[in-house]
Enzyme design. Sequence first.
Site, short mmCIF file in Angstrom:
data_model
loop_
_atom_site.label_atom_id
_atom_site.label_comp_id
_atom_site.label_asym_id
_atom_site.label_seq_id
_atom_site.Cartn_x
_atom_site.Cartn_y
_atom_site.Cartn_z
N SER A 60 0.81 -1.22 0.00
CA SER A 60 0.00 0.00 0.00
C SER A 60 0.84 1.28 0.00
O SER A 60 0.43 2.30 -0.55
CB SER A 60 -0.97 -0.01 1.18
OG SER A 60 -0.29 -0.23 2.40
N HIS B 69 1.68 4.56 4.85
CA HIS B 69 0.96 5.26 3.78
C HIS B 69 1.51 6.67 3.58
O HIS B 69 1.67 7.12 2.45
CB HIS B 69 -0.53 5.32 4.12
CG HIS B 69 -1.19 3.99 4.18
ND1 HIS B 69 -2.44 3.77 4.73
CD2 HIS B 69 -0.77 2.77 3.74
CE1 HIS B 69 -2.75 2.50 4.63
NE2 HIS B 69 -1.75 1.86 4.04
#
Length: 220
Positions: free
Chosen positions: A144, A195
Site C-alpha cells: 500500500s 501510507h
Amino acid sequence: MERRQRGVSAGLLLLLYQISQVGLQNIPCVTLGVLVLNIFLFLNPVRPLSEVCLSVNEAVHRKNWQRLLLAPFHHADDWHLYYNMISMLWKGIMLERKLKSIWFAYIIAVFSVLIGVVYMVLELLLVVILDDPSYEMNCGVGFSGVLFALKVLNNHYNPGRVSSVFGLPISSKYACWVELVAIHLISPGTSFAGHLAGILVGLMYTMGPLKKIMQACAGI
C-alpha cells in the site's frame, strides 16, 4: 504477526476474476509481473509474516535489512492482497503506458525500498516526539505504501481530475491526503506511517529531486 488465511480464498478468487475480466493481454508486462509476484508470495511466502514485516527494531537494531525487500510484497490476508492488487492493476495500466515499462519497473524497484526507509524515519520521529519507544516495534507488510506513491504520480500526470474517495468527489490534487486520513479513521490497524511514507516519496519524485537522481543513476 501471522497470516490469518492461507491458500486459495475468497479475496484471491475475486482478484483472479477481476484480472481475467481485464484480460492478460490488456495488462502491461511490469504491472502483470508485480501482480504475479504478489500473488505467488501470498501463496508461497518466503518466511512467516513475523519474519518479513518491516520495523525499526528489526531492520535497524537487529540489522535485518532484507526486510526492506520482502515486506512490500507480502500481505496479511487475502483481502489485504485483493485491495492492494486491484489498486495496482488500474494504477499500473495507466502509469506504465505513460512512463513505459522499463522506467515504470525502475520506479517500482526504487519506491519499494525507499518507502521502507522513509517509513522507519517517520517511526523514529514518533519515538522522539512522543517519547514512546513502542513505535520502534510497529511491524508492517504490504504494497500500500507504493500504491500511495503511485497515486501521487497518477494525479501529477493527470491533473484536474476528480477522484472518488469512499463515495465523495475529491479533487485529485488532495485525494491521497483525504484517503490517508479516511483509511486510518476507518481502519485504525493500518499503517499510517507507511501510507504517509508513500505520499512523501511520491512528492519527492514529482516535486523534489528524486526523479533527477534516478535519471542520473540510470545515465539519462
